[in-house]
Scaffold this motif. Structure first.
Motif, PDB file in Angstrom:
ATOM      1  N   ALA A 129     -31.260  -0.440   4.013  1.00  0.00           N
ATOM      2  CA  ALA A 129     -30.095   0.438   4.177  1.00  0.00           C
ATOM      3  C   ALA A 129     -30.510   1.898   4.056  1.00  0.00           C
ATOM      4  CB  ALA A 129     -29.033   0.104   3.139  1.00  0.00           C
ATOM      5  N   SER A 131     -28.131   4.542   4.111  1.00  0.00           N
ATOM      6  CA  SER A 131     -27.054   5.400   3.617  1.00  0.00           C
ATOM      7  C   SER A 131     -26.391   4.759   2.405  1.00  0.00           C
ATOM      8  CB  SER A 131     -25.992   5.635   4.698  1.00  0.00           C
ATOM      9  OG  SER A 131     -25.247   4.451   4.928  1.00  0.00           O
ATOM     10  N   LYS A 133     -23.259   4.740   1.830  1.00  0.00           N
ATOM     11  CA  LYS A 133     -22.068   4.038   2.286  1.00  0.00           C
ATOM     12  C   LYS A 133     -22.415   2.614   2.712  1.00  0.00           C
ATOM     13  CE  LYS A 133     -19.082   6.371   4.578  1.00  0.00           C
ATOM     14  NZ  LYS A 133     -18.367   7.132   5.647  1.00  0.00           N
ATOM     15  N   GLU A 134     -23.577   2.454   3.345  1.00  0.00           N
ATOM     16  CA  GLU A 134     -23.991   1.127   3.793  1.00  0.00           C
ATOM     17  C   GLU A 134     -24.254   0.212   2.597  1.00  0.00           C
ATOM     18  OE1 GLU A 134     -27.376  -0.903   6.742  1.00  0.00           O
ATOM     19  OE2 GLU A 134     -27.351   1.273   6.376  1.00  0.00           O
ATOM     20  N   LYS A 137     -20.988  -0.765   1.019  1.00  0.00           N
ATOM     21  CA  LYS A 137     -20.291  -1.765   1.825  1.00  0.00           C
ATOM     22  C   LYS A 137     -20.884  -3.153   1.615  1.00  0.00           C
ATOM     23  CE  LYS A 137     -18.903  -2.742   6.589  1.00  0.00           C
ATOM     24  NZ  LYS A 137     -18.968  -2.290   8.000  1.00  0.00           N
ATOM     25  N   LEU A 138     -22.225  -3.218   1.562  1.00  0.00           N
ATOM     26  CA  LEU A 138     -22.888  -4.510   1.369  1.00  0.00           C
ATOM     27  C   LEU A 138     -22.545  -5.124   0.019  1.00  0.00           C
ATOM     28  CD1 LEU A 138     -26.399  -3.665   2.845  1.00  0.00           C
ATOM     29  CD2 LEU A 138     -24.874  -5.471   3.682  1.00  0.00           C
TER      30      LEU A 138
END
Length: 961
Positions: A129, A131, A133-134, A137-138
């Protein structure tokens, strides 16, 4: 639920070892303001106990219970290691979710993460990942769990067609909040599809639906349609691909189980068949006994044992979804979220299945490496609803009525009757959106009420009310209520269910301060409930008053505004209940157990409350009021005089010394006891320290706590009672089997001797804490053993004590130290001569000695008034113990409630007691009482008391003098 923001995530971290990775996590928590730097040691200590690797390249380091004091705010920091870190258990970690939690919140975070671990490819995705944010989210995305449980079953339904059964199943899903009216319409418009074997299916999918499956079976198993038997109809709500496991369940069932078998099965059997348990499957039911359920440590033990077996074992919760998971998968087992008291169903097939299940079931019953106790549901039959209060005849005005004297003092004030409101509301409701709106409006009104109260309050009361405001803003509390409401509960039922569940969870915590938050939660809950039910909660008046209530708990007493509450009168309760003891400590006059009629007293009418004699006079005449006010002025002058002379030596009028010490429940209060004139501490209840931790406090923690008290005493003696828990007051991390008679069971020194390591650590800590101060001032230390029944128990502890005295260098430990016993069992009083030959001192706990001698539970709602320490049987045991002690040249004290009883004090002195240990607030008054009589007077009082045949006769004889 775990929620992450960009500020919580650190990308592209590097570490040469798992130790440096932990250091980086500690730094991130500290820099984020979540912990103090000392929390780093807690992370390393926790990792030394067992690996915090969770799965899918994720580890969740968190501190030990001892390190929680370094947590400033609960939260997490996520550290990404793209190159990975070799963990000490052989795993490779790409993400650390470092947790700072002030109690056991990390268990909820852990359960949230298990949903992440179910998804393939997460480890690689987290490592690569780019970012924050990524990553968030995960870690945060949770797949909706498919719903299939007892509530979605509709068995033996009197239907005439497959369509009727389909609609019955759809209704179950609608009632459970899984589907909407559009789903109901879609199902009604289409005919179910025949699957074969007597099974039928009707389904509809949509993004707004929760994946769920209902099953309906007919009352008449001979039902047919289109030439096919109708024995089971499935109604499926689909969303994306989350319902695929439900379809797999249907396919497996159709292939392996005849529809007729399912149609004739009861709920338990249906759930087992849905779980894939056939006649060839061996099963075991076993209950989870672990205090915090199947969290990481016990789950890891379960998985390891399951992997050692020759056959694959599955496990499921008996209540709820019949979905079984592999017992060899850590993430799957943790994902069950099994709590203490829930039943698990283990299943396996093939050669060796029975033995494998026996092995795993035995390990679960044994606690999976944790100390556990048998499950007690806590269910108690509801008390019968009392007749309307108005049906009780009013108490006669201007006449004395008797109750139980619970806390001395005289109060004259208007009364405020706190009558608990009765909430009547429906359990279920059809329109969940309307109910949620009602709940939100009620919470808003509750917050406004509290804000107004905060503005008019001050000090500690304002702090408590502000905390109540914060509780109403708790999103988790609202979310729990919302879930219940969406399942068909009314706003009132859903809200109270959320409150009661959260309060019960708080009550289970080892940290006493956190556990007492349960009372605040219920207070908050009742406030919102009163808005929902349109009932006004009674608010106390702004002027001073006497509080009249049915009963009151210790935490309620502790929160009373002592500037306004001049007295306390209760319908129920006993003089030795903890709430009464706390009332005495706070100096609030109290009469308890006065009967149901007190609840019919008129609000704002004047009451005279005499906590010394246990009497009340409602609506007194002006003449009675004048006399009472004169008595009150005399009492206030006596208290003022006692306070001004509090530092004088405690002695009788003719100079006979009797040491007056303080009973403490916390080392922090030692300095206050000295300020109130205490000549030492006659009872330090060390269990407070053990109750404030979720595991036994270590040597350093205990030593520091005990040293605080000794330093505050500045050369005055400290009597520290060793850990006195068990039976009626267990520790969550030291459970004992349920006992029919806990006061006669495994408690006090009996329990301590079952874990000599814990006892030895406490003795060592006390000895180290008592080492001479840097200024050379000695720290007199007296160690007292509770619940000793005979000399054999004393000798068992003395052997440990003597060894420690040899092992610890003399300059590193207490030198002025004594080892004694608490006399609270009749056998120890009867055997006092043999004990006195070996102990250094006695201290009599009159509360327990009284209840054991008279066979009256001191908290009994009816009999507690008769549990009087001045009963001649108790006094004779005290006399025997004093004589035995003095014959051997040993000193003896009294640390029970009798020591502060103004009538009893001369009797105890006359019997020869050398020390009286009372609540710190009572110290000046007890010293003043001693100055009111000579030793000869005291001996005459003792002689007169011993000549009586009942407790009432003793008090009559003493008060008549």
């Amino acid at each position: 639920m775990l929620t992450l923001g960009p500020e919580d995530i650190l990308l592209d971290c590097r570490a040469k070892s798992w130790q440096t990775a932990l250091d980086a996590a500690a730094t991130a928590l500290t820099e984020g303001g979540l912990t103090a730097p000392e929390y780093r040691e807690g992370l390393h200590a926790r990792e030394a106990q067992s690996s915090t690797y969770l799965g899918n390249a994720i580890a969740i380091p968190h501190g030990t219970p001892e390190s929680r004091r370094h947590v400033r705010h609960t939260g997490v920091r996520v550290l990404q290691f793209p190159e990975g870190v070799a963990w000490h258990d052989g795993q490779r970690v790409h993400v650390l979710v470092a947790i700072a939690a002030q109690n056991d919140e990390h268990l909820d975070i852990l359960r949230a993460l298990t949903h992440v671990l179910d998804r393939d490819g997460v480890a690689q995705a987290l490592a690569s990942a780019e970012s924050r944010k990524e990553v968030a989210k995960l870690l945060s995305r949770q797949a909706p769990a498919p719903r299939l449980d007892k509530q979605t079953l509709c068995l033996k339904f009197p239907a005439q067609s497959a369509k009727e059964l389909t609609l019955a199943g759809a209704a179950r899903l609608y009632q459970g909040g899984c589907v909407n009216t559009a789903f109901m319409s879609a199902i009604a418009e289409r005919a179910p599809v025949y699957l074969g074997g007597g099974y039928w299916l009707s389904s509809h999918a949509g993004p707004e639906l929760a994946p769920a499956l209902a099953l309906a079976t007919p009352a008449d198993t001979r039902l047919e349609e289109q030439g096919h038997p109708v024995q089971a109809v499935f109604c499926l709500a689909g969303q994306a691909d989350y319902h695929l496991p439900l379809l797999e369940r249907i396919a497996a069932l159709v292939e392996s189980v005849p529809g007729e078998t399912l149609a004739n099965a009861d709920t338990t059997r249906v759930l087992s068949l849905l779980a894939g348990e056939t006649a060839a499957t061996a099963t075991r039911r076993v209950r989870v006994l672990n205090p915090h359920g199947l969290h990481a440590r016990p789950a890891k033990q379960l998985v390891q044992i399951a992997r050692e077996q020759p056959v694959a074992i599955n496990v499921r919760l008996e209540e709820g979804s019949p979905s079984s998971v592999s017992a060899a998968s850590l993430t799957k087992v943790i994902g069950l979220g099994a709590r203490r008291g829930q039943w698990l169903v283990l299943s396996a097939a093939g050669a060796g299945a029975e033995a494998a299940l026996d092995a795993l079931a035995g390990a679960i019953e044994g606690g999976l490496g944790e100390k556990v106790s048998p499950f007690e549901s806590g269910f108690k039959p509801a008390a019968p609803v009392p007749a309307d209060i108005k049906a009780y005849p009013p108490l006669a005005e201007n006449e004395a009525h008797s109750g139980i004297a619970a806390s001395p003092g005289l109060a004259i004030a208007p009364i405020f009757v706190m009558r608990a409101p009765r909430f009547d509301y429906p359990e279920d409701a059809a329109d969940s959106e309307q109910e949620l709106g009602r709940l939100q409006d009620a919470i808003t009104q509750g917050q406004a009420q509290l804000a107004a109260l905060v503005r008019g309050a001050g000090g500690e009361v304002a702090d408590i009310l502000s905390m109540h405001e914060e509780m109403l803003d708790d999103p988790e509390l609202y979310r729990a209520a919302e879930e219940a409401i969406r399942e068909g509960r009314s706003a009132e039922a859903g809200w109270w269910e959320a409150i009661d569940t959260a309060a019960h969870a708080q009550e289970m915590l080892a940290d006493r301060l956190l556990a007492e938050r349960a009372a605040d939660l219920r207070d908050v809950g009742r406030r919102v409930l009163s808005v929902l039910c349109n009932i006004e909660l009674p608010e106390p008046p702004a002027h001073p008053y006497i509080l009249v209530t049915e009963d009151i708990g210790p935490s309620d007493v502790a929160r009373l505004d002592t500037a306004k509450v001049k007295g306390l009168l209760t319908e129920r309760g006993g003089a030795t209940a903890h709430s009464a003891i706390l009332a005495r400590a706070l100096g609030i006059p109290a009469v308890v157990g006065a009967g149901r009629a007190v609840m019919a007293l008129d609000i704002e009418s004047t009451l005279i409350l005499d906590g010394e004699r246990g009497r009340i006079i409602p609506s007194p005449s002006e003449e009675r009021l004048a006399r009472a006010r004169q008595t009150l002025r005399a009492l206030e002058e006596r208290e003022a005089n006692a306070w001004s002379r509090r530092f004088e030596r405690a002695e009788t009028r003719d100079g006979h010394p009797v040491e007056v010490a303080a009973n403490l429940g916390n080392t922090l209060h030692a300095a206050d006891a000295v300020e109130r004139g205490a000549e030492g501490v006659g009872l330090l209840r060390t269990e407070f320290l053990f109750m404030a931790h979720s595991s036994a406090p270590n040597l350093a923690t205990q030593t520091n706590e005990y040293r605080q008290a000794l330093e505050a005493l500045a050369g005055r003696p400290l009597v520290a009672r060793t850990l006195d828990v068990g039976g009626d007051k267990p520790l969550p991390y030291w459970p004992v089997p349920q006992e029919d008679n806990p006061f006669l069971g495994l408690r006090g020194i009996r329990l301590a001797l079952t874990e000599p390591g814990v006892l030895e650590t406490q003795l060592r800590a006390l000895l180290l804490a008592g080492a001479p101060r840097e200024d050379g001032l000695a720290c007199p230390l007296r160690i007292m053993l509770p619940m000793v029944k005979d000399v054999a128990e004393f000798r068992a502890v003395k052997a440990i004590f003597d060894r420690l005295m040899v092992e610890i260098p003399a300059d590193e430990r207490a030198t002025d130290v004594q080892l004694g016993v608490m006399i609270e069992i009749p056998s120890s009083a009867l055997l006092a001569p043999s004990l006195a030959a070996e102990v250094d001192f006695f201290s009599i706990g009159t509360n327990d000695l009284t209840q054991y001698t008279l066979a009256i539970d001191r908290g009994h709602p009816v009999l507690s008034a008769q549990a009087d320490g001045l009963h001649p049987a108790v006094l004779r045991l005290i006399q025997m113990t004093v004589e035995a002690a003095h014959a051997q040249g040993k000193w003896i004290g009294v640390c029970g409630e009798l020591a502060s009883d103004a009538v009893a004090i001369p009797v105890l002195v006359g019997l020869g007691v050398d020390e009286l240990s009372v609540s710190a607030r009572q110290v000046p008054l007890v010293k003043a009482r001693l100055r009111e009589f000579d030793l000869a007077d005291a001996r005459e009082s003792a002689r007169r008391a011993l000549a009586q045949s009942t407790g009432d006769a003793v008090r009559d004889a003493l008060e008549a003098n």
